[in-house]
Design an enzyme around this catalytic site. Structure first.
Site, PDB file in Angstrom:
ATOM      1  N   CYS A   1      -6.117  13.540  11.206  1.00 40.06           N
ATOM      2  CA  CYS A   1      -5.090  12.711  11.843  1.00 40.06           C
ATOM      3  C   CYS A   1      -5.741  11.839  12.887  1.00 40.06           C
ATOM      4  O   CYS A   1      -6.531  12.327  13.673  1.00 40.06           O
ATOM      5  CB  CYS A   1      -4.051  13.579  12.546  1.00 40.06           C
TER       6      CYS A   1
ATOM      7  N   ASP B   1       3.755   0.562  12.006  1.00 38.03           N
ATOM      8  CA  ASP B   1       2.511   0.062  11.402  1.00 38.03           C
ATOM      9  C   ASP B   1       2.199  -1.383  11.803  1.00 38.03           C
ATOM     10  O   ASP B   1       1.171  -1.932  11.395  1.00 38.03           O
ATOM     11  CB  ASP B   1       2.569   0.192   9.867  1.00 38.03           C
TER      12      ASP B   1
ATOM     13  N   ARG C   1       0.445  15.232  12.806  1.00 41.86           N
ATOM     14  CA  ARG C   1       1.143  14.703  11.624  1.00 41.86           C
ATOM     15  C   ARG C   1       1.573  15.874  10.749  1.00 41.86           C
ATOM     16  O   ARG C   1       0.970  16.154   9.718  1.00 41.86           O
ATOM     17  CB  ARG C   1       0.245  13.729  10.862  1.00 41.86           C
TER      18      ARG C   1
ATOM     19  N   ARG D   1      -9.095   0.136   3.615  1.00 45.41           N
ATOM     20  CA  ARG D   1      -8.226   1.104   2.931  1.00 45.41           C
ATOM     21  C   ARG D   1      -6.859   0.497   2.668  1.00 45.41           C
ATOM     22  O   ARG D   1      -6.137   0.946   1.786  1.00 45.41           O
ATOM     23  CB  ARG D   1      -8.043   2.350   3.799  1.00 45.41           C
TER      24      ARG D   1
ATOM     25  N   LYS E   1       0.822  -1.213   0.000  1.00 50.33           N
ATOM     26  CA  LYS E   1       0.000   0.000   0.000  1.00 50.33           C
ATOM     27  C   LYS E   1       0.856   1.263   0.000  1.00 50.33           C
ATOM     28  O   LYS E   1       0.633   2.166  -0.809  1.00 50.33           O
ATOM     29  CB  LYS E   1      -0.901   0.006   1.244  1.00 50.33           C
ATOM     30  N   ASN E   2       1.819   1.329   0.902  1.00 47.29           N
ATOM     31  CA  ASN E   2       2.549   2.592   1.033  1.00 47.29           C
ATOM     32  C   ASN E   2       3.534   2.843  -0.108  1.00 47.29           C
ATOM     33  O   ASN E   2       4.016   3.963  -0.270  1.00 47.29           O
ATOM     34  CB  ASN E   2       3.222   2.693   2.411  1.00 47.29           C
TER      35      ASN E   2
HETATM   36  N1  EPU Z   1       7.200  14.260  10.860  1.00 50.65           N
HETATM   37  C1  EPU Z   1       7.481  15.571  11.104  1.00 50.65           C
HETATM   38  N2  EPU Z   1       7.478  16.450  10.045  1.00 50.65           N
HETATM   39  C2  EPU Z   1       7.204  16.050   8.779  1.00 50.65           C
HETATM   40  C3  EPU Z   1       6.926  14.704   8.534  1.00 50.65           C
HETATM   41  C4  EPU Z   1       6.935  13.817   9.596  1.00 50.65           C
HETATM   42  O1  EPU Z   1       7.721  15.969  12.239  1.00 50.65           O
HETATM   43  O2  EPU Z   1       7.225  16.897   7.870  1.00 50.65           O
HETATM   44  C5  EPU Z   1       7.211  13.292  11.979  1.00 50.65           C
HETATM   45  C6  EPU Z   1       5.842  12.670  12.196  1.00 50.65           C
HETATM   46  O3  EPU Z   1       5.047  13.477  13.030  1.00 50.65           O
HETATM   47  C7  EPU Z   1       6.207  11.330  12.814  1.00 50.65           C
HETATM   48  C8  EPU Z   1       7.549  10.980  12.142  1.00 50.65           C
HETATM   49  O4  EPU Z   1       8.050  12.201  11.611  1.00 50.65           O
HETATM   50  O5  EPU Z   1       6.409  11.479  14.184  1.00 50.65           O
HETATM   51  C9  EPU Z   1       7.464   9.962  11.008  1.00 50.65           C
HETATM   52  O6  EPU Z   1       6.485  10.373  10.053  1.00 50.65           O
HETATM   53  P1  EPU Z   1       6.582   9.967   8.504  1.00 50.65           P
HETATM   54  O7  EPU Z   1       6.656  11.213   7.709  1.00 50.65           O
HETATM   55  O8  EPU Z   1       7.653   8.948   8.343  1.00 50.65           O
HETATM   56  O9  EPU Z   1       5.157   9.317   8.249  1.00 50.65           O
HETATM   57  P2  EPU Z   1       4.269   9.452   6.955  1.00 50.65           P
HETATM   58  O10 EPU Z   1       5.123   9.507   5.750  1.00 50.65           O
HETATM   59  O11 EPU Z   1       3.238  10.506   7.131  1.00 50.65           O
HETATM   60  C10 EPU Z   1       4.145   6.910   6.419  1.00 50.65           C
HETATM   61  C11 EPU Z   1       3.086   5.867   6.280  1.00 50.65           C
HETATM   62  C12 EPU Z   1       2.511   5.536   7.636  1.00 50.65           C
HETATM   63  C13 EPU Z   1       3.636   5.100   8.576  1.00 50.65           C
HETATM   64  C14 EPU Z   1       4.762   6.138   8.610  1.00 50.65           C
HETATM   65  C15 EPU Z   1       5.976   5.679   9.396  1.00 50.65           C
HETATM   66  C16 EPU Z   1       2.209   6.326   4.086  1.00 50.65           C
HETATM   67  C17 EPU Z   1       1.087   6.824   3.264  1.00 50.65           C
HETATM   68  N3  EPU Z   1       2.036   6.357   5.406  1.00 50.65           N
HETATM   69  O12 EPU Z   1       3.505   8.058   6.969  1.00 50.65           O
HETATM   70  O13 EPU Z   1       1.657   4.434   7.388  1.00 50.65           O
HETATM   71  O14 EPU Z   1       3.137   4.929   9.874  1.00 50.65           O
HETATM   72  O15 EPU Z   1       5.184   6.430   7.270  1.00 50.65           O
HETATM   73  O16 EPU Z   1       6.498   4.515   8.869  1.00 50.65           O
HETATM   74  O17 EPU Z   1       3.220   5.878   3.570  1.00 50.65           O
HETATM   75  C18 EPU Z   1      -0.124   2.975   7.749  1.00 50.65           C
HETATM   76  O18 EPU Z   1       0.155   2.418   6.683  1.00 50.65           O
HETATM   77  O19 EPU Z   1      -0.949   2.511   8.565  1.00 50.65           O
HETATM   78  C19 EPU Z   1       0.510   4.241   8.099  1.00 50.65           C
HETATM   79  C20 EPU Z   1       0.049   5.043   9.012  1.00 50.65           C
END
Ligand code: EPU
Length: 432
Positions: free
Chosen positions: A117, A307, A122, A399, A22-23
């Site tokens: 969120c 996850d 987030r 989803r 998915k991701n």
């Molecule tokens: N963060 C920041 N600033 C940013 C971006 C992230 O402070 O600009 C922080 C977040 O608050 C968090 C950490 O960095 O504490 C990690 O966030 P990350 O950006 O890695 O998460 P994401 O890209 O929004 C993806 C997956 C999530 C998964 C996370 C971590 C997708 C669409 N989503 O989210 O997947 O938990 O990486 O591996 O790829 C899921 O599939 O259930 C899911 C939530």
């Protein structure tokens, strides 16, 4: 509204085929917007997040051809607009990838702020920092993020991420692919889907090196051309089935996986007394004895994935002894614990740590999913519990998990999906 009815207490036996990740899919599909031509994407998971991504691309002017259940062809040579539909884009978190893709190719993007969120703050400040370092102006206005490159094209730059972010790494990578000159992303995330996105873009003509390490180097190219690409298998879906058999007992063959991606999950299950036999692209997972306690701390890849945190907590709630689970990626990812407690689990949450005291068994109950992985954790608990559970808000689960009911039934689980009339489906706050 759809609910799952589960009669628990049956061990799982049989084989399960893992779908595309998915991701990876929710990044690769937006990245197809950057290709001036047709790209064929295989191993696309049939999940509602993917359907939404494809609808957004169509609305922007891409033409989508479904070849078979898991293969699509996306032709982005006639994109009409760089402004996404507000209604569609706000429903899915991953819509932020449209910013990197549109900005990278067209020098501008207008994308609705991503959906609500479900587990704490987030932010996307690191994405924005990357875009502005590449020379874009980014403002938020009227619910949209407006990003535009000076003179229509971004300029390569060095970007050091303050936090290891999967989304920021992929988004900046997309934006930089067609920037003028070289970009270096330092302190980059290393998840398998980051390597997958880089491989997809490279196969379309990009020049990205180092994906999978913490330093990614991108040499800008003028255009991406069409091609064909297959998405990697879903590490978390595979881990979820492994956790399910750990909770229920039995033996299953998890097919179509990359064993290396599973190491961080396998290691914990083995500590808990689960037997895992690795083959080329399958894992044989068996649990016959009692589950043992262990401690789990979530970390960016190659650490234990956040996850999988809810699912492993469900399993630990049935282990002998007291386990500690520490969530170090998100700041509020324990909302499902109250539902597990309804089933008799003994879990105390204090900030980022859950103290899980194993109980002899769980009992079926009416329970509600509050997000995708929380929903998966409840399914696992319900499969292992004595008696019947009724799981509501399963739209969250769908989803991210293709055919979860059918796949579990194929393993001998007593689970069915029922339509409950008269209740309104809630499809807002998304967390994936
Ligand atoms: N963060 C920041 N600033 C940013 C971006 C992230 O402070 O600009 C922080 C977040 O608050 C968090 C950490 O960095 O504490 C990690 O966030 P990350 O950006 O890695 O998460 P994401 O890209 O929004 C993806 C997956 C999530 C998964 C996370 C971590 C997708 C669409 N989503 O989210 O997947 O938990 O990486 O591996 O790829 C899921 O599939 O259930 C899911 C939530």
């Amino acid at each position: 509204m759809t609910k799952y009815i589960v009669q628990g207490g049956r061990p799982l036996f049989g084989e399960v085929e893992i779908s595309g990740a998915k991701n990876a899919a929710v990044a690769i599909i937006p990245a197809a917007l950057m290709v001036d031509g047709t790209c064929r994407i295989e191993n696309v998971p049939q999940i509602s997040d993917v359907t939404l991504c494809l609808r957004i691309l169509e609305q922007l002017g891409a033409s989508i051809r479904t070849i078979d259940r898991h293969t699509v062809e996306i032709d982005s040579s006639r994109i009409r607009s760089t402004r996404t539909s507000y209604e569609l884009a706000r429903k899915i978190r991953a819509s932020y990838y449209l910013i990197g893709a549109l900005l990278g190719r067209f020098g501008q993007a207008e994308v609705a702020m991503p959906g609500g969120c479900n587990f704490g703050v987030r932010p996307i400040d690191q994405h924005v920092k990357g875009f502005t370092t590449l020379g874009a102006k980014v403002v938020v206005e009227g619910g949209f993020i407006h990003a535009s490159a000076e003179n229509g094209r971004l300029k390569g730059a060095n970007i050091y991420l303050d936090v290891v972010s999967v989304g920021a790494t992929m988004n900046i990578m997309m934006a930089a692919v067609m920037a003028q000159g070289n970009t270096v992303i330092e302190n980059a995330a290393k998840e398998p889907h980051i390597v997958d996105l880089a491989n997809f873009l490279n196969s379309m003509g990009a020049n990205i090196r180092g994906a999978g390490t913490d330093t990614i180097k991108i040499q800008g190219v003028d255009r991406l051309r069409g091609g064909s690409y297959a998405i990697i298998p879903d590490q978390i879906e595979a881990g979820t089935y492994m956790a399910a058999v750990a909770a229920t007992g039995g033996q299953i063959l998890v097919k179509n996986i990359i064993p290396k991606h599973m190491d961080c999950i396998t290691a914990k299950l083995v500590e808990m007394g689960v037997e895992v036999e690795e083959h080329e692209d399958t894992l044989l997972v068996r649990r016959t004895g009692k589950l043992q306690k262990t401690n789990v701390k979530t970390l960016p890849y190659p650490g234990f994935p956040t996850d999988m945190q809810p699912q492993i907590t469900s399993v630990l709630s049935l282990a002998e002894g007291t386990s500690l689970v520490t969530e170090s990626v998100w700041n509020n990812r324990y909302r499902y614990v109250d539902e597990l407690k309804r089933m008799g689990a003994s879990i105390q949450v204090d900030d980022k740590t859950a103290v899980v005291e194993g109980v002899d068994h769980l009992t079926g109950a009416p329970i509600q999913a509050c997000d995708l992985r929380a929903g998966a954790a409840l399914v696992i608990a319900a499969l292992a519990a004595h008696g019947e559970s009724e799981i509501s808000c399963v739209q969250y689960i769908e989803r991210g998990y293709e055919d979860i009911v059918e796949k579990l039934r194929g393993l001998g689980a007593n689970i069915r999906s029922v339509e409950v009339p008269g209740e309104i489906e809630e499809l807002e706050a998304h967390i994936g």
